[in-house]
Every structure is written in structure tokens, then in C-alpha cells.
Write a protein that holds these residues in place. Structure first.
Motif, PDB file in Angstrom:
ATOM      1  N   ALA A 113       8.414  -0.868  -5.264  1.00 13.00           N
ATOM      2  CA  ALA A 113       8.108  -0.689  -4.023  1.00 13.00           C
ATOM      3  C   ALA A 113       9.453   0.101  -3.249  1.00 13.00           C
TER       4      ALA A 113
ATOM      5  N   VAL B   8       9.759  -2.790   2.741  1.00 14.01           N
ATOM      6  CA  VAL B   8       8.555  -3.774   3.511  1.00 14.01           C
ATOM      7  C   VAL B   8       8.346  -3.359   4.763  1.00 14.01           C
TER       8      VAL B   8
ATOM      9  N   THR C 150       0.464   3.238   8.287  1.00 12.41           N
ATOM     10  CA  THR C 150      -0.230   2.164   7.619  1.00 12.41           C
ATOM     11  C   THR C 150      -0.725   2.687   6.065  1.00 12.41           C
TER      12      THR C 150
ATOM     13  N   TRP D 134       1.619   1.024   3.049  1.00 12.59           N
ATOM     14  CA  TRP D 134       1.482  -0.103   2.336  1.00 12.59           C
ATOM     15  C   TRP D 134      -0.034  -0.119   1.863  1.00 12.59           C
ATOM     16  N   ARG D 135      -0.823   0.803   2.306  1.00 11.86           N
ATOM     17  CA  ARG D 135      -2.188   0.871   1.512  1.00 11.86           C
ATOM     18  C   ARG D 135      -2.223   1.617   0.295  1.00 11.86           C
TER      19      ARG D 135
ATOM     20  N   GLY E  57       0.406   1.339  -1.348  1.00  3.93           N
ATOM     21  CA  GLY E  57       1.413   0.674  -2.326  1.00  3.93           C
ATOM     22  C   GLY E  57       2.880   1.220  -2.277  1.00  3.93           C
TER      23      GLY E  57
ATOM     24  N   VAL F  34       5.114   0.736  -0.096  1.00  3.96           N
ATOM     25  CA  VAL F  34       5.800  -0.347   0.562  1.00  3.96           C
ATOM     26  C   VAL F  34       5.244  -1.457   0.603  1.00  3.96           C
ATOM     27  N   ARG F  35       5.668  -2.989   0.805  1.00  5.62           N
ATOM     28  CA  ARG F  35       4.857  -3.989   0.897  1.00  5.62           C
ATOM     29  C   ARG F  35       4.678  -4.399   2.389  1.00  5.62           C
ATOM     30  N   ARG F  36       3.624  -4.954   2.675  1.00  4.97           N
ATOM     31  CA  ARG F  36       3.359  -5.591   4.119  1.00  4.97           C
ATOM     32  C   ARG F  36       3.411  -7.131   4.080  1.00  4.97           C
ATOM     33  N   TYR F  37       4.341  -7.587   4.753  1.00  2.00           N
ATOM     34  CA  TYR F  37       4.604  -9.169   4.952  1.00  2.00           C
ATOM     35  C   TYR F  37       3.948  -9.507   6.456  1.00  2.00           C
TER      36      TYR F  37
END
Length: 588
Positions: free
Chosen positions: A25, A28, A149, A152-153, A155, A157-160
Motif C-alpha cells: 500500500a 496509512v 475516504t 482506504w476503501r 486499498g 492506503v491502510r486505515r488505522y
């Protein structure tokens, strides 16, 4: 938070660094509520990038620039306009790429939910094309640009999602910031007040230190009073909750004075529409408990601010309204009489000594010493000797022996033997535990045993003498006394006292296994005596932990400490229980 060193959250930081550098990715997005510490976590994660291989470009989104195209990128792209007939998004992206100078471009985006749509699309296009990596923060509960939004939806980036500081994190942060450890009660209290919000924690601690409520005592930081509300903290909370209509202010004020409060009761005092709007805005939280809807504040500090800003007359009216509302529906729960009594006092309605004393006992059993003392003092007028004795005993257990002594000295000599015995017990407890005059206390009890004619009051005095004898490390005498007492038919409270003293004496003689068995027996029956003797919980746990200490069994100590910590959960103010817990942990 820049003035405090980073501490705690080691696992979170490791996870974030791994996600930020994940080759599958492009970065984050750290999501969480306002003030939770997202920006600090992002900053720490960014320090783990190799400075020689990346170019770090900070992007700070603001509310003021959120309506201006490329407002968040204004300081990063040329001031002159792009040529005509040029794709402005591509042009802005190329200008950002120019900062990289052949290295990996890392965009550090703070408050990504405030990005203007143009800046958001420029950043997203670079991330989607794998021309830049991103480490961003985003406030949950706030609308964010679709371009962010979707990252991350889809893929890219990653959501933390980061959580508030845990008690362990709070302890680590305070230790690093203050240069010494805080005690457990201070950590719990600050964790409760701030709910782990890092920004609120900083402001509360600064205000508490300035007022002297938080100070180092014997090398450990202790909170000895409620921290004041500093103006900056009040401003932060007002910024968080926004402007309130009169209806929403009503919901907030009633909840601040009465939480937890039934949602139906709250809506009857305000309106269903106002309650729903308050929940939607996060001012209150509604949860279902056994099919009953319960309302609590969205954050404890909302209540602190609401109560501080509440004019006295309106406060009294609010409390009177709460009394009328609860009494009209009936007092169904165990704590309802306590709540109504407290509200009656606050509303200027007055209360009779008997419910005041009962309410004081309930508050004491919940370890709320400040409230229990306040109610006990209110019961003195018209409460007679019973009120004086209860208040004196309570003050002793709250580590205020001089005040307890003054109450006892002002108590008239009782004529009947049962009340006389109770006075002697209170005086002996004050001498032994408050004034450190154990010998005088034992002499007083021995003298009273000879004078009292009736068996029940004389046995009460004997039980107290047993307790002091065991505490004075005279196990042989204490074991003999306890055996004699256990031969009688004792009530639950007296039996628990005798078992506690006998267990301590057995521990002193090295019979630790037998002692722990007696402790467990007493605690197993605690429901039958806890309301009458709430303070006995700590000595029983202390003996349990001491048995592990004397026998070298760490597992026994750990079990005792865990049980003691659970028993003291929610306690307010310093008490012997906190001292017992600290001693057990130190021994372990």
C-alpha cells in the motif's frame, strides 16, 4: 502535546510504522476522535522513515482554507497561476513531485478531513499513481472528502483507528513528562476525567500542577484534589461541543448533575427532540441496560464545564426538578435513595437525618469518601449520637483523624450500653489507627469490657480488641480470643471481623495456607456484611497479599493484588485501601 516527550503506545507505534512502510500500500490514515493524539503518533511514525531516501512534505489542512481550491497546498505550489488549457490537478501534482528531487515523496497530511476538495484530489492522484506515500490523520465523526475516504476503501492506503490512552499509557506519559511515577489512584482518576484524551490530559495535568492538586509526595506524583478547570481547557471543550441552544443546554445540565439518568426521565425534563439531537451531537451517550435506556455524558469534562458554569439558582432548580421526576416514578434501584437525598440537599429541599445517614453509608460502601462525609455532616443536625459516631468512623477511614477526634469529643456520653459500646469502639479506632496510640486503645477496650454488663455490646468490644491485638502482632493472644468468639453465634459482620483477625494472626505464625482459606471464606460472604463494614475489604486483601509475601508465593500475591484492585475500582479520594494496595504491590 509538543512539550511532553512521547511515551506509551509502543504497540500502536510499531503497527503504524509497519503500515506506513507496507510495500503493498502507499501509506496509512490514522483515524480517531479529536485530541486522542493522532498527530503525535503520525509524527513519531514519520521519524522511522530513512531521511536520506525520502522527502517529507508536511500538509496542514485547516478549517479556514477548506473552502479555497488548493488551500492546503498554498505554501507548496507556485503562487503564479498555471498556463491556460492545462490540467490544474496534474499541474499541482507535478509541482508537489518537484519537491522530491528524485527521492520517495512522503506526504504528511494533518487533519485530512479538512482538506479542500482540490487539494484532496491532488494528493489522492499521487497516491493512486504510486508516485507518493501518505501518512495522514483524520478525525472520526467529521465528514471527509471522498478522494480521501476512497483511498482506504479501494486499498491504496491502510486505515488505522487509534484508541484513547489506556491507564498504562497514561502512567507512561506522566512518568516521562513529570520525571517520576504517579500512583495508581492518580492514574485512574486522570484516566476517568480525560477518558484517555491526550490533549485533555495535558491541560488537566498542567492545571492540577499549577493549583497544587497534583504534586510529588515521597517521590511519587499524587492527585490530592479535583483538578481545576483551566480557561484553556474550558475553551477546548466549548470548541468541541459548539454553540448550544437552550434546549440542548438543558439536556447537558440535567445529565451533568444526574448521570447516569434514565433517558425517559431526561426526555420528560427536556424533550425527546432535544435528547435525540444531543445524542447525535455527542453531548450524551445512550446505552441499553436491561431494556432500560441510560443517558451519560459524551465526555466527563463536558459535565465539569457544565457544572462550573451553572448559576447557583438554576442549579438548585435543576436538582429540585430531578427529585420530583425520580420520586414521581418511584425509587426502584438500590442507589436511588442516595441520589434523591443528595439532590434534595443540593436543591435546598432538606432531608431527615435517617435518610442522610443511610445515604452516607451507601456512598461509603462505594468508596466515595467526599460525598459520604458531606452527607454525614448534614446528618449531624438532629441525628444524635448515631450520626456523630458514623461520621467520626468515616473520617478515620478517610485519613482525617483530627476531625474524627473533634467529632467524638463533642459527642455527649450515651446512657444506654449498646450506644456506649459504639462510642468506645469509635474512640479506640481513632486512637489506634488515627492517632497511633495503640496501647491506649487496648486499655480503653479492656476497661469497657469490664464495665459493660450486657453480652452483645461486650462482645462488640471484644471483637474490636481482637482486631487491635492481631494488628499489634500478638498472634497467640489473638488466636485464643478468636477461637473463643467463633464458638458463639455471630452475625455476618462480626464473623467477618473475627475471620479477618484470625487470618492475620495465622499469617504471622507462618500458617499462610490456613490464613488464605479464612480470607476467602470472609470475602465469599461479603454480600452479607459489606454494606455494614465496607472498610473491611482492604484488611482482608492485605492479609491475603501478606500470606503470599511471607510464603514467597508470587501467584498468591498477584491474585490478591488483582482482587484488591478490582475492589477499589471507582474509589474517590485517598483511603487505607490505596495504601494497602501500594504496599502489596511494593512487596511483590
Amino acid at each position: 502535546m509538543k512539550r511532553w516527550p512521547f511515551a506509551g503506545r509502543r504497540q500502536e507505534l510499531e503497527d503504524l510504522v509497519r503500515l506506513a512502510r507496507d510495500p503493498t500500500a502507499q501509506g496509512v490514515v490514522i483515524a480517531g476522535p479529536a485530541g486522542v493524539g493522532k498527530s503525535r503518533l503520525a509524527g513519531e511514525a514519520l521519524t522511522h522513515f530513512h531521511a536520506a531516501k525520502v522527502t517529507l512534505v508536511p500538509v496542514r489542512a485547516t478549517k479556514a482554507a477548506s473552502s479555497i481550491p488548493n488551500g492546503a497546498l498554498a505554501d507548496l505550489i507556485p503562487r503564479q497561476h498555471p498556463p491556460h488549457l492545462v490540467n490544474t490537478l496534474r499541474w499541482a501534482a507535478d509541482e508537489l513531485l518537484a519537491h522530491a528531487r528524485g527521492r520517495v515523496l512522503v506526504l504528511a497530511v494533518d487533519d485530512a478531513h479538512l482538506l479542500d476538495s482540490h487539494s484532496a484530489e491532488v494528493i489522492a492522484s499521487l497516491v493512486r499513481a504510486r508516485q507518493a506515500r501518505m501518512v495522514a490523520t483524520l478525525r472520526t465523526g467529521e465528514p471527509a472528502p471522498d478522494a480521501v475516504t476512497l483511498l482506504w476503501r479501494e486499498g491504496h492506503v491502510r486505515r488505522y483507528d487509534t484508541d484513547p490512552l489506556s491507564d498504562l499509557d497514561v502512567a507512561a506519559v506522566l512518568t516521562a513528562a513529570l520525571g517520576a511515577q504517579p500512583d495508581d489512584a492518580t492514574v485512574r482518576r486522570l484516566g476517568e476525567v480525560t477518558e484517555g484524551n491526550a490533549l485533555f490530559l495535558y491541560e488537566v495535568v498542567q492545571a492540577a500542577m499549577a493549583s497544587g492538586a497534583l504534586s510529588p509526595i515521597h517521590g511519587m506524583w499524587k492527585l490530592t484534589g479535583d483538578p481545576p478547570l483551566a480557561p484553556r481547557l474550558v475553551d477546548l471543550i466549548h470548541e468541541r461541543i459548539g454553540a448550544l441552544s437552550p434546549e440542548l443546554k438543558e439536556v447537558l445540565e440535567y445529565t451533568a448533575l444526574a448521570e447516569p439518568i434514565g433517558a425517559r426521565t431526561l426526555s420528560s425534563l427536556t424533550s425527546e427532540r432535544a435528547l435525540l439531537e444531543a445524542e447525535e451531537r455527542g453531548l450524551v451517550r445512550i446505552r441499553v441496560d436491561r431494556r432500560r435506556e441510560i443517558a451519560r455524558l459524551g465526555h466527563p469534562l463536558y459535565g465539569e464545564v457544565a457544572r462550573e458554569r451553572l448559576p447557583e439558582l438554576r442549579r438548585r432548580r435543576r436538582h429540585a426538578d430531578l427529585v420530583a421526576a425520580l420520586e414521581s416514578t418511584g425509587l426502584h434501584r438500590r442507589e436511588d435513595p442516595l441520589r434523591v437525598t443528595v439532590w434534595r440537599l443540593a436543591g435546598g429541599l432538606g432531608a431527615a437525618p435517617r435518610p442522610l445517614l443511610e445515604a452516607s453509608r451507601l456512598a461509603w460502601s462505594a468508596h466515595d469518601y467526599p460525598l459520604a462525609i458531606r452527607l454525614g455532616e448534614a446528618a449531624l443536625e438532629g441525628g444524635g449520637v448515631s450520626a456523630s459516631l458514623q461520621l467520626a468512623t468515616l473520617l478515620d477511614y478517610a485519613q482525617q483523624p483530627d476531625r474524627a477526634r473533634a467529632v467524638l469529643e463533642a459527642t455527649p456520653e450515651p446512657e444506654d450500653e449498646p450506644t456506649r459500646a459504639r462510642l468506645v469502639l469509635a474512640q479506640a479506632s481513632n486512637l489506634a489507627w488515627g492517632m497511633d496510640r495503640l496501647g491506649e486503645a487496648l486499655d480503653l477496650l479492656a476497661s469497657a469490657e469490664k464495665e459493660l454488663k450486657a453480652a452483645p455490646p461486650r462482645r462488640q468490644v471484644t471483637v474490636q480488641r481482637l482486631g487491635l491485638t492481631a494488628s499489634a502482632a500478638r498472634p497467640s493472644e489473638a488466636l485464643r480470643l478468636s477461637a473463643d468468639l467463633l464458638a458463639h453465634d455471630l452475625g455476618p459482620a462480626q464473623r467477618a471481623q473475627v475471620l479477618s483477625s484470625r487470618a492475620l494472626s495465622l499469617c504471622y505464625t507462618g500458617r499462610t495456607g490456613e490464613a488464605v482459606t479464612l480470607v476467602h471464606e470472609a470475602l465469599r460472604d461479603a454480600a452479607a456484611w459489606r454494606d455494614e463494614l465496607p472498610a473491611l475489604i482492604s484488611p482482608l486483601h492485605s492479609t491475603w497479599a501478606m500470606c503470599g509475601y511471607f510464603s514467597g508465593d508470587l501467584a498468591v500475591m498477584d491474585q490478591a493484588i488483582a482482587s484488591m484492585r478490582a475492589a477499589l475500582a471507582g474509589q474517590r479520594g485517598w483511603s487505607r485501601g490505596e495504601g494497602s494496595l501500594a504496599l502489596a504491590r511494593g512487596n511483590a
